[in-house]
Design a protein around this motif. Structure first.
Motif, PDB file in Angstrom:
ATOM      1  N   GLU A 189      -5.438   3.741  -4.056  1.00 26.12           N
ATOM      2  CA  GLU A 189      -4.408   3.478  -3.046  1.00 26.12           C
ATOM      3  C   GLU A 189      -5.027   2.909  -1.764  1.00 26.12           C
ATOM      4  OE1 GLU A 189      -2.128   7.011  -2.501  1.00 26.12           O
ATOM      5  OE2 GLU A 189      -1.066   6.804  -4.397  1.00 26.12           O
ATOM      6  N   CYS A 190      -5.764   1.829  -1.943  1.00 28.12           N
ATOM      7  CA  CYS A 190      -6.367   1.159  -0.786  1.00 28.12           C
ATOM      8  C   CYS A 190      -6.510  -0.318  -1.095  1.00 28.12           C
ATOM      9  CB  CYS A 190      -7.724   1.772  -0.452  1.00 28.12           C
ATOM     10  SG  CYS A 190      -8.978   1.493  -1.716  1.00 28.12           S
ATOM     11  N   SER A 200      -4.437  -3.001   7.370  1.00 28.00           N
ATOM     12  CA  SER A 200      -3.701  -2.727   6.128  1.00 28.00           C
ATOM     13  C   SER A 200      -3.168  -4.020   5.540  1.00 28.00           C
ATOM     14  CB  SER A 200      -2.548  -1.751   6.385  1.00 28.00           C
ATOM     15  OG  SER A 200      -1.579  -2.343   7.234  1.00 28.00           O
ATOM     16  N   TYR A 225      -1.220  -0.846   2.199  1.00 28.11           N
ATOM     17  CA  TYR A 225      -2.417  -0.098   1.812  1.00 28.11           C
ATOM     18  C   TYR A 225      -3.508  -0.277   2.864  1.00 28.11           C
ATOM     19  CZ  TYR A 225      -0.388   0.285  -2.867  1.00 28.11           C
ATOM     20  OH  TYR A 225       0.437   0.556  -3.931  1.00 28.11           O
TER      21      TYR A 225
END
Length: 220
Positions: A99-100, A118, A122
């Motif tokens: 989740e990045c 972001s 993410y």
């Protein structure tokens, strides 16, 4: 005379009996030989065991396994990664498992570059792929970034100033190698790893000498 009559009657009875037998035999259709042969062969085939070569079974199992692995790999790629690019020139990969976002390149022509914090919602955790960009003179790395990958800014000969985030933990090998114009870069206290050659050929860089005691690296 009576004896002759009996003999004739007996002969006549034999002839009639023989004729009757011949008529019955003629009325019964003979089964075709071909049909019987086919039925015999069919029965023999049904009784024969079906033999499957072991090598054929192994090949079939291997083919099935390869197909399953291919499908599983495709599903993992589809679920975990999404490759794209922003309008201002940042290439990126979205890691759905962690989740990045990872910035993998920069193709813009701005002299003052601000790395986004972001992408697609993410957080950006690592950056790379800015090497040999001659337009960049200043870079501000967002606070979300933990890692600067190997060779990220290598060969950016006009890069003069870099602002690193306060939570940065790793500077990759040769990440600023060949940045001959680099004069100012802040090294945050959170920095745990600086590889040898990180600032190779950065002859104008002056403000990192005080970190040489706490963090071991070389400037060649």
């Amino acid at each position: 005379m009576k004896r002759k009559t009996r003999i004739l009657a007996l002969l006549l009875s034999c002839v009639l009996s023989l004729a009757s037998v011949m008529n019955v035999y003629a009325a019964t259709p003979e089964e075709p030989l071909v049909s019987r042969d086919v039925e015999i062969e069919k029965d023999e085939m049904e009784k024969m065991p079906i033999v499957v070569e072991e090598s054929d079974m192994e090949n079939s199992e291997n083919e099935i396994q390869v197909e399953e692995n291919t499908v599983q790999e495709a599903e993992v790629i589809d679920e975990s990664e999404n490759v794209g690019g922003t309008q201002d020139g940042f290439g990126y990969v979205i890691d759905g498992v962690k989740e990045c976002a990872k910035i993998t390149g920069y193709s813009g022509i701005l002299s003052d570059v601000i790395v986004p914090s972001s992408i697609e919602g993410y957080p950006v955790k690592s950056i790379g792929g800015f090497s040999n960009n001659l337009f960049i003179e200043k870079v501000t790395v967002s606070d979300s970034v933990d890692i600067i990958e190997n060779g990220t800014f290598a060969g950016c000969e006009n890069l003069k100033e870099v602002k690193l985030p306060g939570k940065l933990s790793k500077l990759g090998e040769a990440s600023f190698s060949g940045c001959i114009s680099l004069e100012n870069v802040n090294l945050p206290d959170s920095l745990q790893v600086i590889f040898d050659g990180t600032f190779k050929s950065c002859e104008k860089l002056q403000n990192i000498a005080k970190y040489c005691i706490a963090i071991i690296f070389t400037i060649n």
